[in-house]
Design an enzyme around this catalytic site. Structure first.
Site, PDB file in Angstrom:
ATOM      1  N   GLY A 123       0.822  -1.192   0.000  1.00  0.00           N
ATOM      2  CA  GLY A 123       0.000   0.000   0.000  1.00  0.00           C
ATOM      3  C   GLY A 123       0.854   1.237   0.000  1.00  0.00           C
ATOM      4  O   GLY A 123       2.034   1.198  -0.350  1.00  0.00           O
ATOM      5  N   ALA A 124       0.248   2.346   0.418  1.00  0.00           N
ATOM      6  CA  ALA A 124       0.906   3.637   0.298  1.00  0.00           C
ATOM      7  C   ALA A 124       2.186   3.729   1.118  1.00  0.00           C
ATOM      8  O   ALA A 124       3.130   4.406   0.723  1.00  0.00           O
ATOM      9  CB  ALA A 124      -0.073   4.733   0.723  1.00  0.00           C
ATOM     10  N   ASP A 179     -13.562   0.201   7.171  1.00  0.00           N
ATOM     11  CA  ASP A 179     -13.182  -0.176   5.808  1.00  0.00           C
ATOM     12  C   ASP A 179     -13.412  -1.671   5.585  1.00  0.00           C
ATOM     13  O   ASP A 179     -12.541  -2.384   5.081  1.00  0.00           O
ATOM     14  CB  ASP A 179     -11.726   0.196   5.525  1.00  0.00           C
ATOM     15  CG  ASP A 179     -11.409   0.244   4.030  1.00  0.00           C
ATOM     16  OD1 ASP A 179     -12.363   0.370   3.229  1.00  0.00           O
ATOM     17  OD2 ASP A 179     -10.223   0.162   3.667  1.00  0.00           O
TER      18      ASP A 179
END
Length: 476
Positions: A18-19, A130
């Protein structure tokens, strides 16, 4: 070959990214223990170091059979390591056949376990924010585990509930109040997301891009046009439950205690359906020993950055409620003293660690790292050697209009946009195994169902070179 991590431990598979970093599968070459290591580069997370600290703090509070277990963390320079259980069964989206879904008894069982996990989280004042199939993992017994608490927050403390105002999550799964209101209650938001997950499991597709009046599919749902997809694919009993979950007004939305009284929720599983022996918590009993679970999805996916709601400060040193802390110590020797202090250089291409057939071994061998690799349905053997397989894959992807980039030896990164015009990125590794080539696809960024659609399209174009040999997977 496997990439040495620290003494006796090898990194053998990238599980997610991910980021701010990635999740790697680490295996102890002596004991064969497996643990997921979330590696966060704090230099890439300079804008939100408090988020990482809060994620660690929340993980420390968690102890439930339907939640991925957190063993501990440590920091080495700018790198933060989180040690989590490894889920060898992979992600829930991999069990959902695009546009079809899964057998209703399987969907019901996974939904029961999802409810058990969410009830636990809400009971200790935590909202996930989420919930989606990419963040729902399966262990070796196909038990569902909620993972990735990067967006989670505390909404109740000392019996005092606060309203939330931060718009975060993944658009097709977010509740409509996030897009319409300045403040909202936490629990109905997670319930809504669970309803979207149930829809995906039963129909193999998401109902809409976002729950707003500008979205035709959402307007059709509000007008009860259930003769349209995906609703016409869903049996009347689970559809009746979805009518109670996917209610726009959060105060009128069904609560989890009432979901548990629903007719379909309590309907006995169909005869012949796979129904493992379960404990009181709704989880199949598994043999004693080291559990193998993973925290995988690192995609912090804010819809929009609203004014900050985070008035509560979190510190990883602040005391947490007593939640059975002794259970974190899943020795031997507390996961080798949390993987021995850690000091190592990151490999430039971590997925390359799977390319050695000696590492992969053969089914049934006693020391077989292949048994530790996460299950995926998005892989196949070819009838060709590595070079010819690579060339066929490249030509096919270029004809289909995909962006193609060779990441490193025997690995490519493929980029495209999905039906919602969102970015979709996946990695493909060509792995040598027992003198055969395994073409292994892994979602890197984007929606899991869309990823599976593209995988099936590519596989269909390559059908002439796809071997009929079944993928051997660890017995469950």
């Amino acid at each position: 070959m496997a990439v040495p991590f620290v003494e006796d431990w090898d990194l053998v598979q990238t599980l997610g990214e991910g980021a701010y970093g990635e999740v790697q599968l680490a295996v102890n070459r002596v004991t064969e223990e497996a643990v997921a290591v979330k590696i966060v580069d704090m230099k890439r997370a300079v804008d939100c170091p408090e988020n990482i600290k809060k994620e660690i703090c929340i993980n420390k509070m968690l102890n439930h059979e339907n939640v991925v277990k957190f063993y501990g963390h440590r920091r080495e320079g700018n790198i933060q390591y989180l040690f989590l259980e490894y889920c060898s069964g992979g992600e829930l989206f991999d069990r959902i056949e695009p546009d079809i879904g899964m057998p209703e008894p399987d969907a019901q069982r996974f939904f029961h376990q999802l409810m058990a996990g969410v009830v636990y989280l809400h009971g200790i004042g935590i909202t996930h924010r989420d919930i989606k199939p990419e963040n729902l993992l399966l262990d070796e017994r196909d038990n569902l585990k909620i993972s990735d608490f990067g967006l989670a927050t505390v909404f109740r403390y000392n019996n005092r509930e606060r309203l939330l105002n931060k718009m975060c999550g993944t658009l097709p799964y977010v509740a409509p109040e996030l897009l319409k209101r300045r403040e909202f209650h936490a629990e109905p938001v997670d319930v809504w997301s669970c309803g979207i997950v149930l829809t995906a499991m039963l129909a193999g597709e998401l109902p809409w891009d976002q729950p707003s009046d500008s979205c035709q599919e959402y307007s059709d749902w509000k007008e009860k046009k259930t003769y349209l997809n995906p609703w016409k694919k869903i049996d009347s009993a689970p559809l009746a439950l979805l009518h109670k979950i996917l209610v726009e007004n959060p105060s009128a939305r069904i609560t989890i205690p009432d979901i548990k009284k629903d007719r379909w929720y309590n309907k006995p599983l169909k005869k012949g359906a796979k129904r493992p022996r379960v404990t009181s918590g709704g989880v199949s009993e598994s043999p004693s020993g080291f559990s193998k679970h993973i925290q995988s999805n690192l995609d912090f996916s804010p819809v929009n950055s609203a004014s900050s709601e985070e008035n509560v400060k979190y510190s990883s040193s602040q005391p947490e409620p007593r939640t059975g802390l002794s259970l974190w110590d899943t020795s031997p020797s507390y996961i080798d003293k949390l993987v021995q202090g850690i000091s190592f250089s990151q490999p430039t291409c971590p997925d390359h660690m799977l390319l050695n057939s000696q590492l992969l071994g053969t089914p049934g061998s006693s020391q077989n790292p292949w048994q530790r690799l996460v299950k995926r349905m998005t892989r196949f053997f070819t009838k060709l050697d590595a070079d010819k397989s690579y060339q066929c894959l490249k030509e096919t992807c270029e004809k289909l209009g995909y962006q193609w980039k060779k990441s490193c030896m025997n690995q490519v990164t493929i980029s495209t946009t999905d039906r919602r015009n969102n970015k979709l990125i996946f990695k493909v590794n060509l792995l040598e195994m027992d003198d055969k080539i395994l073409v292994d696809f892994r979602l890197s960024k984007g929606d899991g169902l869309e990823f599976k659609r593209h995988f099936l399209k590519i596989k269909g174009k390559l059908i002439d070179i796809v071997s009929s040999q079944k993928i051997w997977l660890p017995a469950t």
